[in-house]
Design a protein around this motif. Sequence first.
Motif, short mmCIF file in Angstrom:
data_model
loop_
_atom_site.label_atom_id
_atom_site.label_comp_id
_atom_site.label_asym_id
_atom_site.label_seq_id
_atom_site.Cartn_x
_atom_site.Cartn_y
_atom_site.Cartn_z
N ALA A 92 17.45 48.40 9.61
CA ALA A 92 17.24 48.77 11.00
C ALA A 92 17.00 47.52 11.86
CB ALA A 92 16.06 49.72 11.13
N ASP A 93 16.22 46.58 11.32
CA ASP A 93 15.99 45.31 12.04
C ASP A 93 17.31 44.56 12.22
OD1 ASP A 93 13.29 45.84 12.13
OD2 ASP A 93 12.81 44.63 10.36
N LEU A 94 18.11 44.54 11.15
CA LEU A 94 19.40 43.86 11.20
C LEU A 94 20.30 44.53 12.24
CD1 LEU A 94 20.54 41.50 9.41
CD2 LEU A 94 21.78 43.26 8.15
N SER A 95 20.33 45.85 12.23
CA SER A 95 21.19 46.60 13.14
C SER A 95 20.80 46.40 14.59
CB SER A 95 21.15 48.09 12.80
OG SER A 95 21.72 48.34 11.54
N ASN A 113 28.24 43.06 18.87
CA ASN A 113 29.37 43.86 18.39
C ASN A 113 29.26 44.23 16.92
OD1 ASN A 113 30.88 43.95 20.86
ND2 ASN A 113 31.47 41.83 20.50
N GLY A 114 28.05 44.30 16.40
CA GLY A 114 27.85 44.68 15.01
C GLY A 114 27.98 43.53 14.03
N LEU A 115 27.95 42.29 14.52
CA LEU A 115 28.05 41.11 13.66
C LEU A 115 26.76 40.31 13.72
CD1 LEU A 115 31.09 41.93 14.05
CD2 LEU A 115 31.62 39.50 13.83
N ILE A 116 26.48 39.60 12.63
CA ILE A 116 25.29 38.77 12.59
C ILE A 116 25.50 37.66 11.56
CG2 ILE A 116 24.10 40.19 10.84
CD1 ILE A 116 21.48 39.62 12.47
N THR A 117 24.99 36.48 11.85
CA THR A 117 25.11 35.36 10.90
C THR A 117 23.97 35.43 9.89
OG1 THR A 117 23.72 33.75 12.07
CG2 THR A 117 26.01 33.95 12.80
N SER A 118 24.14 34.76 8.76
CA SER A 118 23.08 34.71 7.75
C SER A 118 21.82 34.06 8.31
CB SER A 118 23.56 33.93 6.53
OG SER A 118 24.61 34.61 5.87
N VAL A 119 21.99 33.03 9.13
CA VAL A 119 20.84 32.34 9.72
C VAL A 119 20.10 33.28 10.67
CG1 VAL A 119 20.09 30.37 11.10
CG2 VAL A 119 21.99 30.11 9.50
N GLN A 120 20.83 34.01 11.48
CA GLN A 120 20.19 34.97 12.38
C GLN A 120 19.47 36.06 11.61
OE1 GLN A 120 23.60 36.21 14.62
NE2 GLN A 120 23.54 34.47 16.02
N ALA A 121 20.10 36.54 10.52
CA ALA A 121 19.47 37.57 9.70
C ALA A 121 18.15 37.07 9.12
CB ALA A 121 20.41 38.00 8.58
N GLY A 174 16.25 34.97 10.39
CA GLY A 174 15.29 34.88 11.48
C GLY A 174 14.59 36.19 11.79
N VAL A 175 15.21 37.32 11.40
CA VAL A 175 14.56 38.61 11.59
C VAL A 175 14.04 39.16 10.26
CG1 VAL A 175 15.86 39.17 13.67
CG2 VAL A 175 16.77 39.86 11.44
N GLY A 176 13.90 38.28 9.27
CA GLY A 176 13.27 38.65 8.01
C GLY A 176 14.18 39.24 6.96
N VAL A 177 15.50 39.10 7.11
CA VAL A 177 16.44 39.64 6.13
C VAL A 177 17.09 38.47 5.41
CG1 VAL A 177 18.46 41.09 5.74
CG2 VAL A 177 16.86 41.64 7.60
N GLU A 178 16.68 38.24 4.16
CA GLU A 178 17.16 37.09 3.40
C GLU A 178 18.49 37.38 2.72
OE1 GLU A 178 15.70 34.32 3.71
OE2 GLU A 178 13.84 34.98 4.67
N GLU A 179 19.05 36.34 2.10
CA GLU A 179 20.36 36.44 1.46
C GLU A 179 20.42 37.54 0.40
OE1 GLU A 179 23.25 35.15 2.00
OE2 GLU A 179 22.74 33.73 3.58
N ALA A 180 19.32 37.67 -0.36
CA ALA A 180 19.32 38.69 -1.42
C ALA A 180 19.48 40.09 -0.83
CB ALA A 180 18.01 38.61 -2.22
N ALA A 181 18.84 40.34 0.31
CA ALA A 181 18.97 41.64 0.95
C ALA A 181 20.38 41.83 1.51
CB ALA A 181 17.94 41.78 2.07
#
Length: 273
Positions: free
Chosen positions: A7-10, A17-25, A27-34
């Motif tokens: 939900a945070d990612l969304s 437009n429904g896109l997000i970079t790994s770095v931005q993710a 930044g909102v607490g969603v790491e690579e494993a997630a």
Amino acid sequence: MWEERFADLSAVAARQNGLITSVQAAGVGVEEAALARFAETGLLTELDWAVHQLAWSTLGPRYAYPYAAWLALEPSRFAWERRAAGVDAALSHESACRLHGLGSVPGNLMIFTASVALEGPRATKVHLAPLAPEDVTVVEGVPVTTAQRTIADLLADWTDHGVVRGVLLDAVLKDLVDLRSVHEAVAPLAVRHEFPADGGDFVRYFLPDLAPSQLSPRNLRSWAAMVLPDRVARVQPGAARLIADAGGQADARASWDLAADIVGRSGQTGSPG
């Protein structure tokens, strides 16, 4: 827990437009494993350049890939932050042609023009050059050079004139450019880049198969002004009188444009100007 993270990612991706970079993710607490877990379950797809598209995004590949490449130029900054700071980079050259649907251009790179020095990720190329606000438009969220700026960039970059012919023809037929404005913009390049500087010769060189009947009113007017200037000059005094009789300001540009409009319309049927 994963629902909250998604939900945070969304919430953030919804503004891109429904896109997000790994770095931005991150930044909102969603790491690579997630992110990897979300990819495994089909909730998102990594397009390229560590940019992810969420499954609910409606952006098709034609626009998603260049938008992802644009995000990857500044992966830590959100799109709205970049827009607020002014134009920093826009899709350009052959890549802009593909986005606009102009001509048939080769190339696999994502090409950008940037007004500031940016490090492009792999499979991208960045030209450092000024970008005026009027040189950039937005198509499905993707900042891209206008058709006119794109044509000027192609010529300045020594693109084969056969390729430019196809791009210019499509741009004119789609009414994405004004033919006279394009000529005025690129005429300073004519001598060095070996194409005609004269308006009529320019049209005959780049648009040999163009039929006036295919043109929008503004481009029909431009075509007449460039290809039939003598006829326009003969009609101009009468056009000036028409404007004056209607109570308008009969300045030289207005009367020339009206005369070109008259000549262009009469030229479609072959009647004399």
